[in-house]
Design a protein around this motif. Structure first.
Motif, PDB file in Angstrom:
ATOM      1  N   GLU A   1       1.132   7.147  -0.915  1.00 29.45           N
ATOM      2  CA  GLU A   1       0.457   6.003  -1.508  1.00 29.45           C
ATOM      3  C   GLU A   1       1.158   5.622  -2.808  1.00 29.45           C
ATOM      4  O   GLU A   1       1.572   6.474  -3.579  1.00 29.45           O
TER       5      GLU A   1
ATOM      6  N   PHE B   1      -0.199  -0.542  -6.844  1.00 30.42           N
ATOM      7  CA  PHE B   1      -0.087  -1.932  -6.414  1.00 30.42           C
ATOM      8  C   PHE B   1       0.926  -2.663  -7.287  1.00 30.42           C
ATOM      9  O   PHE B   1       0.919  -2.530  -8.495  1.00 30.42           O
TER      10      PHE B   1
ATOM     11  N   CYS C   1       0.810  -1.217   0.000  1.00 37.52           N
ATOM     12  CA  CYS C   1       0.000   0.000   0.000  1.00 37.52           C
ATOM     13  C   CYS C   1       0.840   1.263   0.000  1.00 37.52           C
ATOM     14  O   CYS C   1       0.304   2.357   0.032  1.00 37.52           O
TER      15      CYS C   1
ATOM     16  N   PRO D   1      -7.567   0.514  -4.186  1.00 33.68           N
ATOM     17  CA  PRO D   1      -6.984   1.164  -3.013  1.00 33.68           C
ATOM     18  C   PRO D   1      -8.009   1.632  -1.994  1.00 33.68           C
ATOM     19  O   PRO D   1      -7.650   2.008  -0.898  1.00 33.68           O
TER      20      PRO D   1
ATOM     21  N   CYS E   1      -6.264  -0.905   1.695  1.00 29.15           N
ATOM     22  CA  CYS E   1      -5.141  -0.010   1.957  1.00 29.15           C
ATOM     23  C   CYS E   1      -5.556   1.244   2.713  1.00 29.15           C
ATOM     24  O   CYS E   1      -4.835   1.700   3.593  1.00 29.15           O
TER      25      CYS E   1
ATOM     26  N   ARG F   1      -3.789   2.023   6.226  1.00 36.09           N
ATOM     27  CA  ARG F   1      -2.974   3.231   6.345  1.00 36.09           C
ATOM     28  C   ARG F   1      -3.544   4.178   7.395  1.00 36.09           C
ATOM     29  O   ARG F   1      -2.801   4.827   8.121  1.00 36.09           O
TER      30      ARG F   1
END
Length: 94
Positions: free
Chosen positions: A38, A41, A32, A53, A57, A61
């Motif tokens: 960011e 992938f 991630c 995402p 992720c 995050r």
């Protein structure tokens, strides 16, 4: 407490928060990126690519961002306390 000791502790907290924020985060086997940045992938798993995402992720995050933010804020507060402890006040009020 000595101002130099407080400043050292504050820098240690801020530095560890920034370094921890740069470490890579993974969710469900896919990368991630870091907490701050960011990335795309790179996982070979097609099922993870279809998730996108937004699901795995983003949650991961966000959860990792909480303690890192606490470290950085605590370090900043300690640095402020160190700078305030070096100020000398005039006892006569002048």
């Amino acid at each position: 407490m000595n101002a130099k000791v407080l400043a050292s502790i504050g820098l240690l907290l801020v530095g560890s928060g920034v370094l921890a924020g740069m470490m890579p985060v993974t969710a469900e086997g896919g990368e991630c990126g870091s907490v701050f940045f960011e990335t795309d992938f790179t996982s070979e798993d097609e099922s993870f690519r279809n998730i996108g995402p937004q699901s795995g992720c983003t949650d991961t995050r966000s959860l990792v961002r909480i303690p890192i933010t606490v470290l950085i804020v605590a370090g900043g507060a300690t640095l402020i306390a160190a700078s305030l402890s070096t100020r000398k006040t005039d006892p006569e009020g002048e």
